[in-house]
Design a protein around this motif. Structure first.
Motif, PDB file in Angstrom:
ATOM      1  N   ARG A  87       2.537  17.840  27.398  1.00  0.00           N
ATOM      2  CA  ARG A  87       3.260  17.516  28.625  1.00  0.00           C
ATOM      3  C   ARG A  87       3.083  16.037  28.985  1.00  0.00           C
ATOM      4  O   ARG A  87       4.050  15.364  29.367  1.00  0.00           O
ATOM      5  N   ALA A  88       1.877  15.515  28.839  1.00  0.00           N
ATOM      6  CA  ALA A  88       1.619  14.106  29.150  1.00  0.00           C
ATOM      7  C   ALA A  88       2.398  13.192  28.209  1.00  0.00           C
ATOM      8  O   ALA A  88       2.901  12.136  28.618  1.00  0.00           O
ATOM      9  N   ARG A  89       2.511  13.604  26.949  1.00  0.00           N
ATOM     10  CA  ARG A  89       3.264  12.794  26.000  1.00  0.00           C
ATOM     11  C   ARG A  89       4.735  12.693  26.418  1.00  0.00           C
ATOM     12  O   ARG A  89       5.368  11.641  26.303  1.00  0.00           O
ATOM     13  N   TRP A  90       5.281  13.805  26.912  1.00  0.00           N
ATOM     14  CA  TRP A  90       6.652  13.819  27.414  1.00  0.00           C
ATOM     15  C   TRP A  90       6.780  12.933  28.648  1.00  0.00           C
ATOM     16  O   TRP A  90       7.760  12.191  28.795  1.00  0.00           O
ATOM     17  N   GLN A  91       5.812  13.013  29.561  1.00  0.00           N
ATOM     18  CA  GLN A  91       5.861  12.209  30.785  1.00  0.00           C
ATOM     19  C   GLN A  91       5.849  10.717  30.467  1.00  0.00           C
ATOM     20  O   GLN A  91       6.601   9.932  31.053  1.00  0.00           O
ATOM     21  N   GLU A  99      10.940   8.781  22.558  1.00  0.00           N
ATOM     22  CA  GLU A  99      10.790  10.169  22.144  1.00  0.00           C
ATOM     23  C   GLU A  99       9.309  10.523  22.170  1.00  0.00           C
ATOM     24  O   GLU A  99       8.462   9.671  21.841  1.00  0.00           O
ATOM     25  N   PRO A 100       8.946  11.742  22.554  1.00  0.00           N
ATOM     26  CA  PRO A 100       7.524  12.094  22.633  1.00  0.00           C
ATOM     27  C   PRO A 100       6.758  11.847  21.341  1.00  0.00           C
ATOM     28  O   PRO A 100       5.603  11.402  21.375  1.00  0.00           O
ATOM     29  N   GLU A 101       7.404  12.101  20.198  1.00  0.00           N
ATOM     30  CA  GLU A 101       6.708  11.919  18.924  1.00  0.00           C
ATOM     31  C   GLU A 101       6.511  10.440  18.578  1.00  0.00           C
ATOM     32  O   GLU A 101       5.824  10.110  17.592  1.00  0.00           O
ATOM     33  N   GLU A 102       7.066   9.549  19.387  1.00  0.00           N
ATOM     34  CA  GLU A 102       6.870   8.117  19.173  1.00  0.00           C
ATOM     35  C   GLU A 102       5.675   7.572  19.953  1.00  0.00           C
ATOM     36  O   GLU A 102       5.362   6.386  19.846  1.00  0.00           O
ATOM     37  N   MET A 103       5.010   8.426  20.722  1.00  0.00           N
ATOM     38  CA  MET A 103       3.892   8.001  21.546  1.00  0.00           C
ATOM     39  C   MET A 103       2.570   8.426  20.915  1.00  0.00           C
ATOM     40  O   MET A 103       2.381   9.603  20.583  1.00  0.00           O
ATOM     41  N   PHE A 104       1.644   7.478  20.766  1.00  0.00           N
ATOM     42  CA  PHE A 104       0.328   7.746  20.206  1.00  0.00           C
ATOM     43  C   PHE A 104      -0.725   7.318  21.222  1.00  0.00           C
ATOM     44  O   PHE A 104      -0.732   6.169  21.672  1.00  0.00           O
ATOM     45  N   PHE A 105      -1.604   8.229  21.585  1.00  0.00           N
ATOM     46  CA  PHE A 105      -2.629   7.924  22.580  1.00  0.00           C
ATOM     47  C   PHE A 105      -3.762   7.122  21.951  1.00  0.00           C
ATOM     48  O   PHE A 105      -4.216   7.416  20.837  1.00  0.00           O
ATOM     49  N   VAL A 111      -4.026  13.467  30.412  1.00  0.00           N
ATOM     50  CA  VAL A 111      -3.352  14.102  31.549  1.00  0.00           C
ATOM     51  C   VAL A 111      -3.161  13.088  32.677  1.00  0.00           C
ATOM     52  O   VAL A 111      -2.094  13.007  33.312  1.00  0.00           O
ATOM     53  N   GLY A 112      -4.202  12.278  32.930  1.00  0.00           N
ATOM     54  CA  GLY A 112      -4.116  11.267  33.978  1.00  0.00           C
ATOM     55  C   GLY A 112      -3.068  10.211  33.677  1.00  0.00           C
ATOM     56  O   GLY A 112      -2.310   9.802  34.567  1.00  0.00           O
ATOM     57  N   LEU A 113      -2.995   9.789  32.426  1.00  0.00           N
ATOM     58  CA  LEU A 113      -1.992   8.806  32.044  1.00  0.00           C
ATOM     59  C   LEU A 113      -0.590   9.380  32.201  1.00  0.00           C
ATOM     60  O   LEU A 113       0.324   8.704  32.691  1.00  0.00           O
ATOM     61  N   GLY A 114      -0.415  10.629  31.806  1.00  0.00           N
ATOM     62  CA  GLY A 114       0.891  11.264  31.958  1.00  0.00           C
ATOM     63  C   GLY A 114       1.308  11.366  33.415  1.00  0.00           C
ATOM     64  O   GLY A 114       2.460  11.077  33.767  1.00  0.00           O
TER      65      GLY A 114
END
Length: 381
Positions: free
Chosen positions: A49-53, A61-67, A245-248
Protein backbone atom coordinates in the motif's frame (compact mmCIF):
# COMPACT_ATOMS: atom_id res chain seq x y z
CA UNK A 1 7.66 32.72 23.37
CA UNK A 2 8.31 29.04 22.64
CA UNK A 3 11.33 28.15 20.43
CA UNK A 4 10.65 28.61 16.72
CA UNK A 5 11.88 25.99 14.27
CA UNK A 6 12.83 27.43 10.88
CA UNK A 7 15.11 24.75 9.43
CA UNK A 8 12.66 22.48 7.61
CA UNK A 9 15.18 21.83 4.82
CA UNK A 10 17.39 20.04 7.36
CA UNK A 11 14.56 17.85 8.58
CA UNK A 12 10.84 18.08 9.15
CA UNK A 13 8.95 17.01 12.27
CA UNK A 14 7.11 13.77 11.71
CA UNK A 15 3.44 14.58 11.19
CA UNK A 16 1.26 13.14 13.97
CA UNK A 17 -0.94 11.50 11.34
CA UNK A 18 2.14 9.73 10.03
CA UNK A 19 3.11 8.58 13.53
CA UNK A 20 -0.42 7.22 14.09
CA UNK A 21 -0.21 5.23 10.86
CA UNK A 22 3.19 3.79 11.86
CA UNK A 23 2.52 2.79 15.46
CA UNK A 24 0.60 -0.48 14.85
CA UNK A 25 3.51 -1.83 12.81
CA UNK A 26 5.88 -1.68 15.77
CA UNK A 27 3.80 -3.91 18.03
CA UNK A 28 0.49 -5.14 16.67
CA UNK A 29 1.41 -5.88 13.04
CA UNK A 30 5.08 -6.67 13.60
CA UNK A 31 5.44 -9.57 11.17
CA UNK A 32 8.23 -9.95 8.62
CA UNK A 33 6.78 -8.99 5.21
CA UNK A 34 8.55 -11.97 3.64
CA UNK A 35 6.80 -14.50 5.90
CA UNK A 36 3.95 -16.55 4.43
CA UNK A 37 1.67 -16.69 7.47
CA UNK A 38 -0.89 -14.04 8.44
CA UNK A 39 1.50 -11.86 10.45
CA UNK A 40 3.73 -11.54 7.39
CA UNK A 41 0.86 -11.06 4.96
CA UNK A 42 -0.46 -8.09 6.94
CA UNK A 43 2.96 -6.41 6.91
CA UNK A 44 3.41 -7.22 3.22
CA UNK A 45 0.08 -5.61 2.38
CA UNK A 46 1.12 -2.47 4.28
CA UNK A 47 4.38 -2.27 2.32
CA UNK A 48 2.47 -2.74 -0.94
CA UNK A 49 0.00 0.00 0.00
CA UNK A 50 2.83 2.42 0.84
CA UNK A 51 4.48 1.69 -2.49
CA UNK A 52 1.24 2.66 -4.25
CA UNK A 53 0.92 5.84 -2.16
CA UNK A 54 4.45 6.93 -2.99
CA UNK A 55 4.10 6.08 -6.68
CA UNK A 56 0.89 8.12 -6.87
CA UNK A 57 2.70 11.22 -5.59
CA UNK A 58 5.20 10.95 -8.47
CA UNK A 59 2.87 9.62 -11.19
CA UNK A 60 5.03 6.50 -11.25
CA UNK A 61 4.21 2.80 -11.27
CA UNK A 62 4.45 0.98 -7.92
CA UNK A 63 6.98 -1.50 -9.29
CA UNK A 64 9.24 1.44 -10.16
CA UNK A 65 9.65 2.39 -6.49
CA UNK A 66 12.45 0.87 -4.38
CA UNK A 67 12.66 1.61 -0.66
CA UNK A 68 16.04 2.69 0.73
CA UNK A 69 17.33 4.28 3.94
CA UNK A 70 17.17 7.79 2.48
CA UNK A 71 18.29 10.18 -0.22
CA UNK A 72 22.02 9.71 0.25
CA UNK A 73 21.73 5.97 -0.21
CA UNK A 74 19.56 6.41 -3.29
CA UNK A 75 22.04 8.87 -4.83
CA UNK A 76 25.00 6.60 -4.16
CA UNK A 77 23.16 3.54 -5.46
CA UNK A 78 22.52 5.08 -8.87
CA UNK A 79 25.93 6.69 -9.32
CA UNK A 80 28.01 3.76 -8.13
CA UNK A 81 25.92 1.17 -9.94
CA UNK A 82 26.02 2.90 -13.31
CA UNK A 83 29.73 3.67 -12.92
CA UNK A 84 30.50 0.02 -12.17
CA UNK A 85 28.54 -1.05 -15.23
CA UNK A 86 30.37 1.48 -17.43
CA UNK A 87 33.73 0.23 -16.17
CA UNK A 88 32.79 -3.39 -16.79
CA UNK A 89 31.36 -2.84 -20.28
CA UNK A 90 33.51 -0.03 -21.65
CA UNK A 91 36.48 0.33 -19.31
CA UNK A 92 35.23 3.74 -18.16
CA UNK A 93 32.96 6.59 -19.06
CA UNK A 94 31.78 10.10 -18.30
CA UNK A 95 29.30 11.64 -15.83
CA UNK A 96 27.86 15.16 -15.86
CA UNK A 97 26.63 16.82 -12.69
CA UNK A 98 26.58 20.36 -11.30
CA UNK A 99 28.78 22.24 -8.85
CA UNK A 100 25.88 22.84 -6.44
CA UNK A 101 24.74 19.25 -5.88
CA UNK A 102 24.26 17.78 -2.42
CA UNK A 103 27.39 16.16 -1.05
CA UNK A 104 25.77 12.75 -1.43
CA UNK A 105 26.18 13.23 -5.19
CA UNK A 106 29.43 15.20 -5.16
CA UNK A 107 31.27 12.87 -2.81
CA UNK A 108 29.94 9.78 -4.57
CA UNK A 109 31.31 11.14 -7.85
CA UNK A 110 34.63 12.08 -6.26
CA UNK A 111 35.08 8.55 -4.89
CA UNK A 112 34.57 6.71 -8.19
CA UNK A 113 37.46 4.56 -9.46
CA UNK A 114 39.90 5.53 -12.18
CA UNK A 115 38.33 5.39 -15.60
CA UNK A 116 35.25 7.37 -14.66
CA UNK A 117 35.54 11.08 -15.44
CA UNK A 118 33.17 13.70 -14.06
CA UNK A 119 32.31 17.15 -15.42
CA UNK A 120 30.92 19.61 -12.87
CA UNK A 121 28.79 22.15 -14.74
CA UNK A 122 28.61 25.79 -13.64
CA UNK A 123 25.46 27.60 -12.53
CA UNK A 124 24.54 31.28 -12.82
CA UNK A 125 24.41 33.86 -10.02
CA UNK A 126 20.96 32.62 -8.98
CA UNK A 127 22.06 28.99 -8.77
CA UNK A 128 20.33 27.98 -11.98
CA UNK A 129 21.86 25.52 -14.40
CA UNK A 130 21.42 26.13 -18.13
CA UNK A 131 20.70 23.32 -20.59
CA UNK A 132 23.25 24.56 -23.12
CA UNK A 133 26.03 23.98 -20.60
CA UNK A 134 25.00 20.35 -20.30
CA UNK A 135 24.78 20.06 -24.06
CA UNK A 136 28.35 21.38 -24.38
CA UNK A 137 29.61 18.97 -21.73
CA UNK A 138 28.22 15.80 -23.32
CA UNK A 139 30.77 13.39 -24.78
CA UNK A 140 30.34 10.16 -26.73
CA UNK A 141 31.04 8.19 -23.52
CA UNK A 142 28.63 10.18 -21.28
CA UNK A 143 26.46 7.59 -19.57
CA UNK A 144 24.89 9.60 -16.72
CA UNK A 145 23.60 13.11 -16.06
CA UNK A 146 22.68 13.78 -12.40
CA UNK A 147 21.13 17.17 -11.56
CA UNK A 148 19.19 18.06 -8.41
CA UNK A 149 15.59 19.21 -8.78
CA UNK A 150 15.86 22.00 -6.21
CA UNK A 151 18.87 23.21 -4.30
CA UNK A 152 18.92 22.47 -0.59
CA UNK A 153 20.65 25.74 0.36
CA UNK A 154 19.15 28.49 -1.81
CA UNK A 155 15.99 26.76 -3.02
CA UNK A 156 16.58 27.30 -6.76
CA UNK A 157 14.40 25.01 -8.89
CA UNK A 158 16.31 23.62 -11.87
CA UNK A 159 14.94 23.06 -15.43
CA UNK A 160 14.57 19.31 -14.94
CA UNK A 161 11.98 18.78 -17.68
CA UNK A 162 14.25 20.40 -20.28
CA UNK A 163 17.24 18.35 -19.18
CA UNK A 164 15.12 15.21 -19.11
CA UNK A 165 13.91 15.73 -22.67
CA UNK A 166 17.48 16.32 -23.88
CA UNK A 167 18.83 13.21 -22.14
CA UNK A 168 15.95 11.03 -23.32
CA UNK A 169 16.53 12.10 -26.90
CA UNK A 170 20.26 11.42 -26.59
CA UNK A 171 19.88 8.10 -24.82
CA UNK A 172 21.69 9.30 -21.69
CA UNK A 173 20.55 8.06 -18.29
CA UNK A 174 19.14 11.00 -16.29
CA UNK A 175 18.94 11.01 -12.49
CA UNK A 176 17.66 13.77 -10.24
CA UNK A 177 18.18 14.20 -6.51
CA UNK A 178 14.67 15.41 -5.61
CA UNK A 179 15.05 15.17 -1.84
CA UNK A 180 14.15 18.85 -1.28
CA UNK A 181 11.39 18.88 -3.90
CA UNK A 182 9.24 15.78 -3.40
CA UNK A 183 6.14 16.61 -1.41
CA UNK A 184 6.68 20.36 -1.80
CA UNK A 185 6.31 21.01 -5.52
CA UNK A 186 4.56 18.86 -8.15
CA UNK A 187 6.77 16.01 -9.36
CA UNK A 188 5.64 13.94 -12.35
CA UNK A 189 8.38 11.53 -13.42
CA UNK A 190 6.75 10.98 -16.80
CA UNK A 191 6.55 14.68 -17.68
CA UNK A 192 10.03 15.30 -16.30
CA UNK A 193 11.39 12.34 -18.31
CA UNK A 194 13.72 11.22 -15.53
CA UNK A 195 15.12 7.70 -15.41
CA UNK A 196 15.78 7.77 -11.67
CA UNK A 197 14.83 9.98 -8.74
CA UNK A 198 15.97 10.06 -5.12
CA UNK A 199 13.81 11.09 -2.17
CA UNK A 200 13.90 11.00 1.61
CA UNK A 201 11.05 10.56 4.10
CA UNK A 202 12.21 13.01 6.75
CA UNK A 203 12.06 15.92 4.28
CA UNK A 204 8.28 15.54 3.78
CA UNK A 205 7.08 15.00 7.37
CA UNK A 206 7.84 11.27 7.38
CA UNK A 207 10.28 9.42 9.65
CA UNK A 208 14.06 9.46 9.39
CA UNK A 209 15.90 6.45 8.04
CA UNK A 210 13.55 5.75 5.13
CA UNK A 211 13.64 6.94 1.54
CA UNK A 212 13.17 5.65 -1.95
CA UNK A 213 14.63 5.41 -5.40
CA UNK A 214 12.38 5.71 -8.43
CA UNK A 215 13.76 3.67 -11.33
CA UNK A 216 11.98 3.87 -14.66
CA UNK A 217 10.61 0.59 -15.93
CA UNK A 218 13.10 -1.13 -18.23
CA UNK A 219 16.16 0.52 -16.69
CA UNK A 220 18.65 -1.82 -15.00
CA UNK A 221 20.98 -1.18 -12.09
CA UNK A 222 23.16 -3.47 -10.01
CA UNK A 223 21.88 -4.78 -6.66
CA UNK A 224 22.82 -2.59 -3.72
CA UNK A 225 22.91 -5.26 -1.00
CA UNK A 226 23.32 -9.02 -1.49
CA UNK A 227 21.20 -11.39 0.55
CA UNK A 228 17.47 -11.97 0.27
CA UNK A 229 15.02 -11.22 -2.50
CA UNK A 230 13.56 -8.06 -0.99
CA UNK A 231 12.90 -5.08 -3.31
CA UNK A 232 12.81 -7.45 -6.27
CA UNK A 233 16.29 -8.73 -5.54
CA UNK A 234 17.96 -5.32 -5.71
CA UNK A 235 18.16 -4.41 -2.01
CA UNK A 236 18.29 -7.31 0.39
CA UNK A 237 17.29 -7.03 4.04
CA UNK A 238 14.09 -7.21 6.04
CA UNK A 239 11.89 -4.27 5.12
CA UNK A 240 11.54 -1.38 7.56
CA UNK A 241 7.78 -1.78 7.67
CA UNK A 242 6.97 1.07 10.11
CA UNK A 243 9.20 3.45 8.21
CA UNK A 244 7.78 2.41 4.85
CA UNK A 245 4.23 2.85 6.16
CA UNK A 246 5.20 6.30 7.44
CA UNK A 247 6.70 7.31 4.12
CA UNK A 248 3.59 6.14 2.29
CA UNK A 249 1.31 8.10 4.61
CA UNK A 250 3.51 11.20 4.30
CA UNK A 251 3.29 10.92 0.50
CA UNK A 252 -0.49 10.58 0.66
CA UNK A 253 -0.78 13.70 2.84
CA UNK A 254 1.57 15.68 0.60
CA UNK A 255 -0.46 14.82 -2.48
CA UNK A 256 -3.69 15.90 -0.81
CA UNK A 257 -2.40 19.14 0.71
CA UNK A 258 0.29 20.36 -1.67
CA UNK A 259 -1.72 23.00 -3.55
CA UNK A 260 -2.97 24.81 -0.45
CA UNK A 261 0.32 24.39 1.42
CA UNK A 262 2.35 25.77 -1.49
CA UNK A 263 0.18 28.88 -1.62
CA UNK A 264 0.44 29.39 2.15
CA UNK A 265 4.22 28.93 2.26
CA UNK A 266 4.78 31.13 -0.77
CA UNK A 267 2.94 33.94 1.00
CA UNK A 268 5.10 33.46 4.12
CA UNK A 269 8.23 33.36 1.96
CA UNK A 270 7.33 36.68 0.35
CA UNK A 271 6.56 38.21 3.73
CA UNK A 272 9.98 37.13 4.97
CA UNK A 273 11.86 38.30 1.87
CA UNK A 274 10.17 41.72 1.97
CA UNK A 275 11.12 42.15 5.61
CA UNK A 276 14.71 40.97 5.19
CA UNK A 277 15.41 43.23 2.22
CA UNK A 278 14.44 46.26 4.34
CA UNK A 279 17.46 45.59 6.56
CA UNK A 280 20.47 47.68 5.40
CA UNK A 281 23.08 45.52 3.65
CA UNK A 282 20.76 42.58 3.10
CA UNK A 283 20.70 40.56 -0.13
CA UNK A 284 18.72 37.55 -1.30
CA UNK A 285 20.54 34.41 -2.44
CA UNK A 286 18.90 32.70 -5.40
CA UNK A 287 15.93 33.79 -7.52
CA UNK A 288 12.96 35.72 -6.18
CA UNK A 289 10.35 33.43 -7.74
CA UNK A 290 11.60 30.11 -9.15
CA UNK A 291 12.53 28.74 -5.74
CA UNK A 292 11.03 26.33 -3.23
CA UNK A 293 7.93 27.76 -1.49
CA UNK A 294 9.39 27.81 2.02
CA UNK A 295 13.02 28.67 1.30
CA UNK A 296 14.68 32.04 1.99
CA UNK A 297 18.47 32.31 1.87
CA UNK A 298 19.95 35.72 2.54
CA UNK A 299 23.13 37.49 3.59
CA UNK A 300 23.73 40.54 5.77
CA UNK A 301 26.79 42.50 4.73
CA UNK A 302 29.52 42.57 7.34
CA UNK A 303 27.80 40.12 9.70
CA UNK A 304 29.35 36.69 10.29
CA UNK A 305 26.66 34.05 9.97
CA UNK A 306 27.97 31.82 12.74
CA UNK A 307 27.73 34.61 15.28
CA UNK A 308 24.29 35.56 13.98
CA UNK A 309 23.09 31.95 14.20
CA UNK A 310 24.21 31.72 17.83
CA UNK A 311 22.44 34.97 18.71
CA UNK A 312 19.25 33.86 16.98
CA UNK A 313 19.41 30.52 18.78
CA UNK A 314 19.69 32.29 22.12
CA UNK A 315 16.66 34.35 21.08
CA UNK A 316 14.73 31.12 20.40
CA UNK A 317 15.03 30.72 16.60
CA UNK A 318 16.49 27.64 14.90
CA UNK A 319 17.93 28.47 11.48
CA UNK A 320 21.06 27.32 9.65
CA UNK A 321 23.92 28.50 7.47
CA UNK A 322 23.12 25.93 4.81
CA UNK A 323 23.13 22.17 4.44
CA UNK A 324 22.87 20.21 7.68
CA UNK A 325 25.34 17.73 6.18
CA UNK A 326 27.99 20.48 6.16
CA UNK A 327 27.37 21.78 9.68
CA UNK A 328 30.63 22.52 11.45
CA UNK A 329 32.61 22.91 8.22
CA UNK A 330 34.99 25.87 8.14
CA UNK A 331 34.77 26.09 4.37
CA UNK A 332 32.38 28.59 2.76
CA UNK A 333 29.28 27.15 1.10
CA UNK A 334 30.18 25.39 -2.15
CA UNK A 335 26.75 26.42 -3.47
CA UNK A 336 27.23 30.15 -2.87
CA UNK A 337 30.80 30.18 -4.18
CA UNK A 338 29.63 28.33 -7.31
CA UNK A 339 27.09 31.14 -7.72
CA UNK A 340 29.96 33.64 -7.84
CA UNK A 341 30.06 34.84 -4.25
CA UNK A 342 33.35 35.39 -2.48
CA UNK A 343 34.15 33.40 0.64
CA UNK A 344 33.53 36.57 2.67
CA UNK A 345 30.09 37.06 1.11
CA UNK A 346 29.17 33.41 1.54
CA UNK A 347 30.05 33.56 5.22
CA UNK A 348 27.40 36.22 5.84
CA UNK A 349 24.50 34.05 4.62
CA UNK A 350 21.91 32.04 6.51
CA UNK A 351 19.09 29.80 5.34
CA UNK A 352 15.55 30.03 6.68
CA UNK A 353 13.19 27.24 5.66
CA UNK A 354 9.55 27.20 6.67
CA UNK A 355 7.10 24.33 6.68
CA UNK A 356 3.76 22.85 7.61
CA UNK A 357 3.75 24.18 11.16
CA UNK A 358 5.17 27.67 10.51
CA UNK A 359 2.76 30.57 10.93
CA UNK A 360 2.73 34.30 10.15
CA UNK A 361 3.36 35.33 13.75
CA UNK A 362 6.57 33.27 13.85
CA UNK A 363 7.80 34.93 10.66
CA UNK A 364 7.08 38.38 12.09
CA UNK A 365 8.88 37.49 15.32
CA UNK A 366 11.87 36.17 13.40
CA UNK A 367 12.13 39.34 11.34
CA UNK A 368 12.18 41.42 14.49
CA UNK A 369 14.84 39.14 15.99
CA UNK A 370 17.09 39.43 12.91
CA UNK A 371 16.78 43.22 12.90
CA UNK A 372 17.60 43.39 16.61
CA UNK A 373 20.58 41.03 16.25
CA UNK A 374 21.92 42.89 13.19
CA UNK A 375 21.73 46.26 14.91
CA UNK A 376 23.47 44.86 17.97
CA UNK A 377 26.26 43.22 15.97
CA UNK A 378 26.85 46.45 14.08
CA UNK A 379 26.96 48.42 17.33
CA UNK A 380 23.83 50.35 16.48
CA UNK A 381 21.53 48.99 19.17
Amino acid sequence: MKPVYLDYAATTPTDERVVSAMLPYFTQHFGNPSSLYSFGRGARQAVRRARWQLAALLNAEPEEMFFTSGGSESDNWIIRSLAAEALEKNGGGHIITSKIEHHAVLHACESLPQGIEVTYVDVDEEGRLHLEDIEKAVRPDTFLVSIMTANNEVGTIEPIAQIGAFCREGGIFFHTDAVQAVGHIPMDVKKLQVDALSLSGHKLYGPKGIGALYLRRGKKILPLIAGGAQERGLRAGTENTPGIVGLGKAAELAAAEMISETARLTALREQLIEGILKIPGAHLNGPREKRLPGNVSFGLEGIDHETLLIRLDLMGFAVSAGSACSAGSLEPSHVLTAMGQSAEQANTSIRVTMGRFTDKEEVEAFLQAVKTAALSMRGQA
